[in-house]
Design a protein around this motif. Structure first.
Motif: not given
Ligand code: GLU
Length: 264
Positions: A48, A95, A109-110, A112, A117, A159-160, A180, A198
């Motif tokens: 990201n 992604r 990329a953060t 989860t 998934r 996103t989650t 964001y 998050d």
């Molecule tokens: N952790 C959250 C997800 O995987 C947010 C990830 C994000 O904004 O990249 O959906």
């Protein structure tokens, strides 16, 4: 059936067997992702670029952050050179496709780790954990996620938090954003009443702008993993990435990265 016809049929059958047993399967042998990376000498990392402090562009135009540091560490571990990384910007919505089609080798990329998934891609062991939080304007009367019924709530597509919100507050009016920054602008201009995602990412906005605040409660547990194409061809890569993360945890590197990027 006449004798020549029988012989022809047998020859045809033998050819079909030969084709399926010796030729065709080769076409389906997956290339090994780990060997590919060693051969290329570079890891293509989907990251990201608007998720401070995990992945963002600094004043010199470089992609930096927690996830970027992690990518350099993985490159050092696998290729013996921390700079052998090519960053490719991704969004939560694209992604997994980019990893499955080979446009990127891994996703840092953060992201989860979730059972849904896991049906599509594979993950490393977790390297950190976040929780779903709510960001509102400082003057807002909203004190918890349940107050968001009937209000405009911003989420980032894919996103989650987008999925969770539908279950947690079915009456919320959900507005999806690609980034964001776009969601934050919508919050500032009053187009939306809150953003949910998050805490690790949203807290940065509250640190840098006193006109917004993060509500204290968390509504999920979000273990972050490194993602890659699913299948046999990525097993060796998974083993190496898991080893790299275990090594980082053992040597306190993860703690240092967490403190460097999240605790100030
Ligand atoms: N952790 C959250 C997800 O995987 C947010 C990830 C994000 O904004 O990249 O959906």
């Amino acid at each position: 059936m006449k004798k020549p016809a029988i012989i022809c049929s047998i020859i045809f059958l033998l050819m079909v067997c030969f084709y399926f047993f010796f030729l065709r399967p080769e076409k389906y042998v997956e290339n090994d992702l780990y060997e590919d990376i060693l051969q290329k000498g570079v890891i293509k990392v989907g990251i990201n670029i608007d998720s401070k402090p995990f992945g963002f562009t600094n004043e010199n135009g470089d992609i930096v952050g927690y996830d970027a540091d992690l990518a350099h560490y993985i490159a050092q571990y696998i290729l013996n050179n921390r700079d052998c990384v090519e960053f490719i910007p991704v969004t939560p919505a694209n992604r997994m496709l980019k990893a499955s089609t080979g446009e990127i080798d891994i996703i840092i990329a953060t992201m989860t780790i979730t059972p849904q998934r896991r049906e599509i891609i594979d993950f490393s062991i977790p390297y950190d954990t976040a929780g779903q939080a709510v960001l509102v304007n400082a003057s807002s009367k909203v004190t918890s996620i349940s107050d968001l019924g009937g209000l405009n709530v911003g989420v980032i597509w894919g996103t989650t938090a987008e999925k969770n919100l539908i279950n947690l507050v079915p009456t919320a009016n959900i507005l999806g954003f690609k980034s964001y920054q776009e969601a934050y602008s919508a919050l500032k201009t009053g187009k939306i009443n809150a953003i949910t995602s998050d805490d690790t990412i949203l807290s940065r906005f509250a640190i840098e702008d006193k006109e917004v605040k993060l509500l204290p409660k968390r509504y999920s547990r979000e273990p972050y993993g490194i993602g890659f194409r699913k299948g046999k061809g990525s097993q060796k890569l998974k083993q190496n990435i898991d080893n790299a993360i275990s090594d980082m945890k053992q040597k306190n590197v993860i703690n240092r990265l967490h403190n460097k990027w999240l605790e100030n």
